[in-house]
Design an enzyme around this catalytic site. Structure first.
Site, PDB file in Angstrom:
ATOM      1  N   ASN A 392      58.601  58.773 -18.368  1.00 51.71           N
ATOM      2  CA  ASN A 392      58.997  58.028 -19.562  1.00 51.71           C
ATOM      3  C   ASN A 392      57.784  57.708 -20.429  1.00 51.71           C
ATOM      4  O   ASN A 392      56.701  58.264 -20.238  1.00 51.71           O
ATOM      5  CB  ASN A 392      59.729  56.741 -19.150  1.00 51.71           C
ATOM      6  CG  ASN A 392      58.791  55.760 -18.473  1.00 51.71           C
ATOM      7  OD1 ASN A 392      57.979  56.147 -17.638  1.00 51.71           O
ATOM      8  ND2 ASN A 392      58.874  54.494 -18.832  1.00 51.71           N
ATOM      9  N   CYS A 394      55.765  55.234 -20.514  1.00 54.69           N
ATOM     10  CA  CYS A 394      54.596  54.638 -19.860  1.00 54.69           C
ATOM     11  C   CYS A 394      54.335  55.223 -18.480  1.00 54.69           C
ATOM     12  O   CYS A 394      53.553  54.664 -17.708  1.00 54.69           O
ATOM     13  CB  CYS A 394      54.748  53.122 -19.777  1.00 54.69           C
ATOM     14  SG  CYS A 394      54.847  52.331 -21.391  1.00 54.69           S
ATOM     15  N   GLU A 396      55.863  55.358 -15.622  1.00 53.92           N
ATOM     16  CA  GLU A 396      56.174  54.669 -14.365  1.00 53.92           C
ATOM     17  C   GLU A 396      57.592  54.935 -13.876  1.00 53.92           C
ATOM     18  O   GLU A 396      57.952  54.505 -12.780  1.00 53.92           O
ATOM     19  CB  GLU A 396      55.943  53.156 -14.517  1.00 53.92           C
ATOM     20  CG  GLU A 396      57.123  52.355 -15.033  1.00 53.92           C
ATOM     21  CD  GLU A 396      57.305  52.436 -16.537  1.00 53.92           C
ATOM     22  OE1 GLU A 396      58.194  51.760 -17.076  1.00 53.92           O
ATOM     23  OE2 GLU A 396      56.545  53.182 -17.194  1.00 53.92           O
TER      24      GLU A 396
END
Length: 767
Positions: A392, A394, A396
């Site tokens: 995604n 970021c 994570e």
């Protein structure tokens, strides 16, 4: 002058000293809250008349039905210790509540903001209503509250109070979409989306970018996009990235909540170099508004370790369709077969591609680097044949978006709220104890909050399908604050053990609570449960050959049996995202990271606000303040006797990056999604590519899923931080007189002449 003008002038005078003057910071924050109180809703009746038209009809009806009770809850909160702490966190958290999170005035003629107590009431009402309407959630909540905490819940209002207390105390912080939009009609509450669009023709590319991506960006969430399949007509991938970049810029134009896209590509793609150059500063046509990530197969790292001068072959995805679907040994076999059949477009040395990657990282801070093998090996089901190769915004979230839009809902636990001490949070006494029972309570609440939010509508039909997996991402913030309050350095052995125990407890509690929604609440397991590893009794830590240390094995075995018998409600549980947005509201450190700095600032298009590390500042002895200020709070630069005294407040740049990566690998068995692992480097570290290359190889050897989320490089020189060194005492006195009015509004038991003791101390598209 009017009272509003007087307060505004006082705030302007105080905030210039809000960096090193803790009292000025707290007073300016309290004054700003008082100023905003004058233009915020006061009663639920007024709130409904102003904001009722924005709310979903059933949420408005719930609030109307319990108007008097909710009014009483909000009044009690205004007089509570929790609210006092919130208002005393400083000027930056106060500003962020009103410029980003609470509902703004609907019209200039009736310029009332949503008050903070009503802001929490809106979120609590949304969670309570969805929990009440979903019988499995309601029955499980009632059961665990009685069994674990000896609290009886019999009425709908008690459910509302449960959520209100957890959220308003900031023990659990909801994700930004939830805080901004819970209960608002037609709004999306999911934080993350991941898509793998078809990009093999001009028509399919246009359809994907404008048909799939645009509605997700319009919902104000971060999006991860797999562009590995881009291949047609000799077009340059940079053109595709420019289309995506233009969409992001369009949606961010005059938007309070910026969004973005992270595009991911595998390193065998024939246009990998064009991809890596798309954000370079020397590129006049660069894509400034998007982020990038590369998915690296284990074969690349192994071949590099064997011979950096060896050849790496690049393929057109149309000629090598199976490479995206495979990982591990199967990928290696397919890659070597394609090489032997000369299906490749070109070859480059491993060293040159590695250098191109590192050059881009040093110049732009990205691309993110994710390990294809680790992402798939530790996933909740076997992905061979449909391998994961992206993440995604970021990096994570670990999901497989091939058939639909992967979706994840987030929340995070404020870890310092789980500390118990007679002195905390007044001073750093090194006697604070971590309360694991409070952590368990927080994680339980996060499970119910997220599952309530999962019931919200999705922006596309494809995302609705993705929600059937009920993926959760429970994260944290304030880990560094916990360590320093307990007298530990970030990389001490004691903090290592506590770190591991915290995330083991979080994973266990989340899985247990989710399984009880099925066993106690009679909820149906998530879509795909039968193919999951959990269905066969395999926990995430077992795929790492790790052994739990804190939770007794008999409890794991009992949970294992329960899951095999009844299932589990959610497919995923723990994801350690950045919390740059939400952690500003509490004043604690971002996510699981060490302190970024003991003095920094936040810059918006309106102003720059100093952001001190309050956990550090409150523990600076008066006789040391001049020295600390002289060195800008940089403990590593202070004289030995002073730096020894404040050794627990070293920043991320002072700690060994290799040790930080090893720490990430210790908590990794209990993080079933991934960690947004930032590398904090100095200019000395990046003088040559070798150091960063060694870090990437270390991340591969440690088996990290996200080897690198972002790379931050600390400059050797710093600009002087300009602020008032000595605040006029008359200004403070005037401010205290104004604040006396606020004290009169509170019951005697809540009056205080001292500043609130709870004063600890980007992109907000995920949090």
């Amino acid at each position: 002058m009017s009272q509003e003008t007087i307060i505004s002038n006082l705030i302007d005078m105080l905030k210039v000293s809000a960096g090193w003057d803790r009292e000025a910071n707290e007073i300016s924050g309290r004054l700003f809250h008082k100023l905003m109180d004058m233009s915020s809703t006061e009663t639920i009746s007024q709130y409904m008349s102003l904001f009722g038209p924005l709310l979903e009809p059933h949420i408005l009806e719930f609030i109307q039905n319990y108007e008097q009770e909710i009014d009483e809850v909000c009044l009690e909160y205004r007089a509570s210790y929790d609210f006092m702490c919130l208002r005393n966190c400083g000027i930056l958290p106060a500003k962020r509540f009103y410029d980003t999170y609470v509902l703004p005035p609907r019209t200039e003629m009736n310029g009332k903001y949503e008050s903070i107590p009503h802001f929490f009431a809106r979120i609590a009402a949304y969670c309570a209503w969805n929990c009440i309407m979903c019988e499995p959630l309601k029955d499980t909540l009632v059961y665990v509250q009685k069994r674990d905490w000896n609290v009886e819940i019999k009425t709908d209002m008690q459910i509302f109070k449960y959520f209100y207390k957890v959220i308003s105390s900031q023990l659990v912080c909801c994700a930004t979409p939830v805080m901004r939009s819970a209960g608002v009609a037609g709004e999306n509450l999911s934080s993350c989306f991941i898509i793998a669009p078809t990009l093999d023709t001009e028509k399919s590319t246009i359809s994907s970018i404008f048909g799939e991506l645009a509605p997700l960006l319009a919902s104000r969430s971060g999006v991860g996009v797999d562009v590995t399949k881009f291949s047609f007509g000799g077009k340059n991938i940079h053109s595709c990235l420019k289309l995506i970049n233009a969409q992001v810029e369009f949606f961010n134009d005059k938007s309070v909540r910026p969004v973005s896209v992270a595009t991911y590509i595998e390193v065998w793609h024939c246009q990998i170099h064009e991809f890596l150059s798309a954000k370079l500063p020397e590129n006049p046509d660069r894509c400034n508004s998007i982020f990038q990530g590369v998915c690296v197969p284990s074969l690349f790292f192994k071949m590099y370790e064997s011979d950096p001068n060896g050849l790496w072959y690049l393929f057109d995805p149309q000629d090598a369709p199976n490479l995206t679907r495979l990982y591990g040994l199967e990928f290696e076999e397919e890659y070597l077969r394609l090489v032997s059949e000369k299906k490749y477009k070109q070859s480059v040395t491993l060293k040159s591609l590695m250098f191109s990657l590192i050059n881009t990282i040093i110049k732009t801070g990205s691309p993110y680097v994710i390990s294809k093998e680790a992402m798939n090996k530790h996933h909740w089901y076997e992905t061979q044949g449909e391998a994961i190769n992206c993440s995604n915004l970021c990096a994570e979230i670990v999901q497989q978006p091939k058939q639909f839009t992967s979706t994840c809902n987030l929340a995070n636990v404020c870890l310092p709220k789980c500390l118990n001490s007679s002195n905390f949070p007044y001073t750093c006494s090194n006697t604070a104890q971590f309360d694991f029972s409070k952590l368990e309570y927080a994680v339980q609440a996060a499970v119910f909050i997220i599952n309530a939010c999962i019931l919200s509508p999705s922006p596309t039909s494809s995302a609705t399908v993705g929600q059937r997996e009920r993926s959760m991402g429970i994260g944290c913030h304030g880990l560094a604050d916990v360590f320093s309050e307990m007298g530990y350095g970030y990389l001490d052995l004691e903090s290592e053990c506590l770190d591991r125990d915290i995330f083991e407890t979080m994973y266990y509690t989340a899985v247990k609570t989710s399984s009880e929604i099925c066993s106690v609440g009679k909820g149906q397991p998530f879509a795909g449960f039968r193919k999951s590893k959990l269905a066969h009794g395999v926990f995430h830590w077992a795929t790492w050959d790790a052994m739990p240390q804190r939770v007794p094995m008999k409890q794991w075995i009992h949970l294992q049996d329960n899951i095999k018998k009844f299932g589990v409600f959610n497919s995923q549980f723990i994801a350690l995202m950045p919390t740059a947005g939400t952690s500003q509201l509490t004043g604690y450190t971002d996510s699981f990271y060490p302190y970024f700095a003991n003095m920094s600032s936040k810059v918006s298009n309106k102003e720059e606000i100093m952001k001190p590390n309050i956990t550090f500042l409150k523990n600076v002895k008066p006789q040391d303040l001049c020295t600390v200020r002289f060195y800008g709070g940089d403990v590593s630069m202070m004289p030995e006797d002073v730096s020894t005294r404040y050794k627990h407040f070293l920043t991320a740049f002072d700690y060994c990056p290799e040790a930080q990566m090893r720490r990430a690998s210790i908590r990794a068995p209990y993080v079933d999604q991934s960690q947004s692992l930032t590398l904090f480097l100095t200019e000395e570290n990046v003088q040559s590519a070798k150091y960063l290359k060694d870090l990437l190889l270390l991340g591969f050897r440690l088996g990290l899923k996200t080897i690198m989320y972002y790379c931050r490089v600390k400059k050797t020189t710093k600009l002087l931080q300009l602020e008032c060194l000595k605040l006029d005492e008359h200004t403070k006195k005037d401010a205290q007189i104004v604040l006396a009015d606020l004290a009169r509004e509170l019951p005697d038991s809540h009056k205080t002449e001292d500043a609130c003791p709870l004063d600890q101390s980007e992109c907000i598209a995920c949090q």
